[in-house]
Design a protein around this motif. Structure first.
Motif, PDB file in Angstrom:
ATOM      1  N   CYS A 289       0.818  -1.221   0.000  1.00 15.31           N
ATOM      2  CA  CYS A 289       0.000   0.000   0.000  1.00 15.31           C
ATOM      3  C   CYS A 289       0.850   1.269   0.000  1.00 15.31           C
ATOM      4  CB  CYS A 289      -0.912   0.027   1.228  1.00 15.31           C
ATOM      5  SG  CYS A 289      -2.046  -1.358   1.379  1.00 15.31           S
ATOM      6  N   HIS A 290       2.109   1.165   0.404  1.00 14.89           N
ATOM      7  CA  HIS A 290       2.911   2.360   0.703  1.00 14.89           C
ATOM      8  C   HIS A 290       4.385   2.057   0.432  1.00 14.89           C
ATOM      9  CE1 HIS A 290       4.870   5.392   3.345  1.00 14.89           C
ATOM     10  NE2 HIS A 290       3.752   6.078   3.231  1.00 14.89           N
ATOM     11  N   PHE A 291       4.900   2.159  -0.736  1.00 13.69           N
ATOM     12  CA  PHE A 291       4.240   2.622  -1.951  1.00 13.69           C
ATOM     13  C   PHE A 291       4.428   1.567  -3.039  1.00 13.69           C
ATOM     14  CE2 PHE A 291       6.193   6.284   0.202  1.00 13.69           C
ATOM     15  CZ  PHE A 291       5.110   7.116   0.400  1.00 13.69           C
ATOM     16  N   HIS A 292       3.625   1.634  -4.096  1.00 10.29           N
ATOM     17  CA  HIS A 292       3.862   0.830  -5.291  1.00 10.29           C
ATOM     18  C   HIS A 292       5.266   1.122  -5.823  1.00 10.29           C
ATOM     19  CE1 HIS A 292       3.212  -1.189  -9.047  1.00 10.29           C
ATOM     20  NE2 HIS A 292       3.220  -0.071  -9.765  1.00 10.29           N
ATOM     21  N   GLN A 293       6.053   0.083  -6.029  1.00 11.47           N
ATOM     22  CA  GLN A 293       7.428   0.145  -6.541  1.00 11.47           C
ATOM     23  C   GLN A 293       8.446   0.639  -5.508  1.00 11.47           C
ATOM     24  OE1 GLN A 293       6.634   2.770  -9.922  1.00 11.47           O
ATOM     25  NE2 GLN A 293       6.787   1.031 -11.326  1.00 11.47           N
ATOM     26  N   ASP A 294       7.989   1.032  -4.320  1.00 10.01           N
ATOM     27  CA  ASP A 294       8.904   1.596  -3.317  1.00 10.01           C
ATOM     28  C   ASP A 294       8.355   1.302  -1.920  1.00 10.01           C
ATOM     29  OD1 ASP A 294      10.912   3.029  -2.068  1.00 10.01           O
ATOM     30  OD2 ASP A 294      10.026   4.992  -2.478  1.00 10.01           O
ATOM     31  N   PRO A 295       8.287   0.016  -1.531  1.00  9.60           N
ATOM     32  CA  PRO A 295       7.575  -0.342  -0.297  1.00  9.60           C
ATOM     33  C   PRO A 295       8.328   0.035   0.979  1.00  9.60           C
ATOM     34  CG  PRO A 295       8.555  -2.288  -1.310  1.00  9.60           C
ATOM     35  CD  PRO A 295       8.770  -1.159  -2.272  1.00  9.60           C
ATOM     36  N   VAL A 296       7.682   0.837   1.814  1.00  4.25           N
ATOM     37  CA  VAL A 296       8.181   1.180   3.146  1.00  4.25           C
ATOM     38  C   VAL A 296       6.990   1.240   4.097  1.00  4.25           C
ATOM     39  CG1 VAL A 296      10.189   2.482   2.343  1.00  4.25           C
ATOM     40  CG2 VAL A 296       8.037   3.674   2.718  1.00  4.25           C
ATOM     41  N   MET A 297       7.228   0.959   5.356  1.00  5.43           N
ATOM     42  CA  MET A 297       6.179   1.134   6.357  1.00  5.43           C
ATOM     43  C   MET A 297       5.928   2.625   6.549  1.00  5.43           C
ATOM     44  SD  MET A 297       6.204  -0.124  10.334  1.00  5.43           S
ATOM     45  CE  MET A 297       4.835   0.231  11.439  1.00  5.43           C
ATOM     46  N   PRO A 298       4.682   3.074   6.513  1.00  5.36           N
ATOM     47  CA  PRO A 298       4.420   4.497   6.760  1.00  5.36           C
ATOM     48  C   PRO A 298       4.919   4.916   8.143  1.00  5.36           C
ATOM     49  CG  PRO A 298       2.444   3.382   5.963  1.00  5.36           C
ATOM     50  CD  PRO A 298       3.448   2.314   6.269  1.00  5.36           C
ATOM     51  N   GLY A 299       5.544   6.083   8.200  1.00  5.65           N
ATOM     52  CA  GLY A 299       5.954   6.597   9.500  1.00  5.65           C
ATOM     53  C   GLY A 299       4.779   6.757  10.440  1.00  5.65           C
ATOM     54  N   SER A 300       3.614   7.073   9.879  1.00  8.84           N
ATOM     55  CA  SER A 300       2.421   7.244  10.707  1.00  8.84           C
ATOM     56  C   SER A 300       2.057   5.963  11.446  1.00  8.84           C
ATOM     57  CB  SER A 300       1.244   7.697   9.838  1.00  8.84           C
ATOM     58  OG  SER A 300       0.973   6.733   8.827  1.00  8.84           O
ATOM     59  N   LEU A 301       2.300   4.798  10.822  1.00  8.09           N
ATOM     60  CA  LEU A 301       2.014   3.541  11.517  1.00  8.09           C
ATOM     61  C   LEU A 301       3.024   3.288  12.633  1.00  8.09           C
ATOM     62  CD1 LEU A 301       0.856   1.040   8.741  1.00  8.09           C
ATOM     63  CD2 LEU A 301      -0.532   2.305  10.392  1.00  8.09           C
ATOM     64  N   GLY A 302       4.234   3.815  12.492  1.00 10.60           N
ATOM     65  CA  GLY A 302       5.171   3.759  13.604  1.00 10.60           C
ATOM     66  C   GLY A 302       4.665   4.565  14.787  1.00 10.60           C
ATOM     67  N   VAL A 303       4.107   5.748  14.500  1.00  6.49           N
ATOM     68  CA  VAL A 303       3.510   6.565  15.568  1.00  6.49           C
ATOM     69  C   VAL A 303       2.327   5.827  16.182  1.00  6.49           C
ATOM     70  CG1 VAL A 303       2.381   8.758  16.099  1.00  6.49           C
ATOM     71  CG2 VAL A 303       4.307   8.704  14.490  1.00  6.49           C
ATOM     72  N   GLU A 304       1.519   5.182  15.344  1.00  3.52           N
ATOM     73  CA  GLU A 304       0.369   4.421  15.849  1.00  3.52           C
ATOM     74  C   GLU A 304       0.824   3.267  16.738  1.00  3.52           C
ATOM     75  OE1 GLU A 304      -3.656   4.023  16.386  1.00  3.52           O
ATOM     76  OE2 GLU A 304      -2.734   5.518  15.078  1.00  3.52           O
ATOM     77  N   ALA A 305       1.932   2.615  16.361  1.00  2.00           N
ATOM     78  CA  ALA A 305       2.460   1.526  17.180  1.00  2.00           C
ATOM     79  C   ALA A 305       2.892   2.035  18.554  1.00  2.00           C
ATOM     80  CB  ALA A 305       3.632   0.854  16.464  1.00  2.00           C
ATOM     81  N   ILE A 306       3.480   3.225  18.592  1.00  2.00           N
ATOM     82  CA  ILE A 306       3.858   3.821  19.879  1.00  2.00           C
ATOM     83  C   ILE A 306       2.613   4.087  20.719  1.00  2.00           C
ATOM     84  CG2 ILE A 306       4.888   5.851  20.971  1.00  2.00           C
ATOM     85  CD1 ILE A 306       6.730   6.007  18.427  1.00  2.00           C
ATOM     86  N   LEU A 307       1.564   4.602  20.091  1.00  2.00           N
ATOM     87  CA  LEU A 307       0.312   4.835  20.819  1.00  2.00           C
ATOM     88  C   LEU A 307      -0.286   3.525  21.320  1.00  2.00           C
ATOM     89  CD1 LEU A 307      -1.149   7.645  18.576  1.00  2.00           C
ATOM     90  CD2 LEU A 307      -0.777   7.826  21.044  1.00  2.00           C
TER      91      LEU A 307
END
Length: 396
Positions: A289-307
């Motif tokens: 999902c993030h991104f096509h041809q350039d897959p990385v975990m969204p930084g926002s999901l890292g923030v969500e994991a901290i929460l």
């Protein structure tokens, strides 16, 4: 060439509709951004998120002159929030927008205006990666956004290109029912493969361990350390007590950790500490999902994991017990983030920690504040300051 005349009035036709945004995310970028982008056919190019992480429905208007970076450029975007979206389904309360989704709704239009501005054409022969570097957001209200259309107003303030790198700054504001509820500013950059490969994290390449694992923690290992297994959905932390249906952690796609370790009196302030761990699977749902041809975990999901880790701390400490029907929520304050690296498919594990700096009981809510870090394997790459979580009474 891109148009060189300023468009100072909103168009009656959208700049980009849903079909064009699909092309930007997964298809032919030129069908969204214009014929100049045909040079990126069959090449890696900046994309916006897709599928479950596509959180921009249309771009209504553009003001400014493409490729004229001496003056600000602006867009107005919209996102139609489905009442039954996966992120409501998986959250502990069905009306609570996850903070990661809030961040993405604000930041994805920034990605659009960066591409639409023509910044990539500073280095048209390079294949560049688009990354968020810094930002801060202030929550002004915490409305129920189900079935609402969120309007985003984005200003691209500056663009600096040097040494095969492009840095851009943006302001953002989100509105629902005509009222602003989230605003802030952020920095994005375009980087070469080499620049990303040589990233040194937040500590100049030094491997700084988490507090729980460091010698500097002193007698941390002599303190009580409470371990929670989050890898199994049958664990008690995912099962709400009878009559308290929201007193649990989020599930499925919003369960971002495998393990928690809680030190009730630990951390830099002695007010509490929580450590989280996730084993990274190259097939994790967010990579395509993030991104096509350039897959990385969204930084926002890292923030969500901290929460999520902070929520675990709050539940373990019994901070929900003063409420008859508790739920988690966000706090109308400012949070800042800094990223100097990404979780990628080759990453083996994601570590994070949150140092609780304050727990305050108010008449209507309890607020936990923490400063946090996140690691890619053993390299510290994220820093989040003044992250806040509230426990309050759910509406009847």
């Amino acid at each position: 060439m891109l148009a060189q005349t300023a468009n100072r009035t909103p168009q009656t036709k959208n700049i980009a509709d849903d079909a064009q945004l699909w092309e930007f995310a997964l298809g032919d970028v030129a069908k969204c951004m214009g014929p100049d982008y045909a040079v990126y056919a069959n090449r890696p190019v900046q994309r916006n998120p897709n599928s479950d992480l596509q959180l921009l429905s249309r771009v209504q208007s553009f003001t400014g002159t493409r490729r004229k970076f001496e003056e600000p450029m602006r867009i107005v975007g919209e996102y139609d929030v489905p009442a039954e979206a996966w992120y409501f389904r998986d959250n502990a309360h069905p009306s609570q927008l996850p903070y990661a989704v809030l961040m993405e709704i604000a930041l994805q239009p920034c990605g659009f205006i960066s591409a639409y501005s023509g910044a990539l054409f500073h280095y048209p022969n390079l294949d560049l990666h688009y990354r968020n570097l810094d930002g801060n957001g202030t929550l002004l209200a915490d409305p129920d956004l189900r079935d609402k259309t969120i309007v985003s107003e984005i200003t691209l303030k500056s663009t600096v290109a040097s040494g095969n790198t492009i840095i851009q700054t943006h302001d953002f504001a989100l509105f629902a029912d005509g009222k602003k509820f989230y605003s802030g500013d952020t920095v994005f950059g375009y980087f070469t493969d080499e620049a990303l490969t040589n990233q040194v994290g937040l500590d100049g390449g030094k491997l700084v361990p988490a507090w729980l694992e460091s010698v500097g923690a002193g007698d941390a290992h002599e303190q009580t350390v409470i371990c929670w297994n989050l890898a199994e959905s049958s664990e008690p932390c995912f099962q709400a007590p009878e009559g308290r249906p929201h007193q649990r952690l989020a599930i499925r796609q919003l369960n971002l950790l495998d393990e928690l370790r809680i030190v009730p009196d630990g951390g830099s302030s002695g007010k509490g500490y929580v450590y989280g761990l996730r084993t990274i699977d190259p097939e994790d749902w967010f990579f395509p999902c993030h991104f096509h041809q350039d897959p990385v975990m969204p930084g926002s999901l890292g923030v969500e994991a901290i929460l999520q880790a902070m929520q675990g701390f709050a539940l373990q400490q019994g901070l929900a017990e003063r409420f008859q029907n508790p739920r988690f929520g966000w706090v109308q304050k400012r949070t800042a983030w800094k990223y100097r690296g990404q979780i990628i498919r080759e990453t083996k594990r994601m570590q994070l920690e949150a140092h609780v700096t304050d727990v305050q009981e108010h008449l209507d809510q309890t607020v936990i504040t923490a400063n946090a870090s996140l690691w890619r394997d053993d390299l510290r790459i994220y820093e989040v300051t003044d992250l806040r979580l509230a426990l309050r009474e759910a509406a009847a």
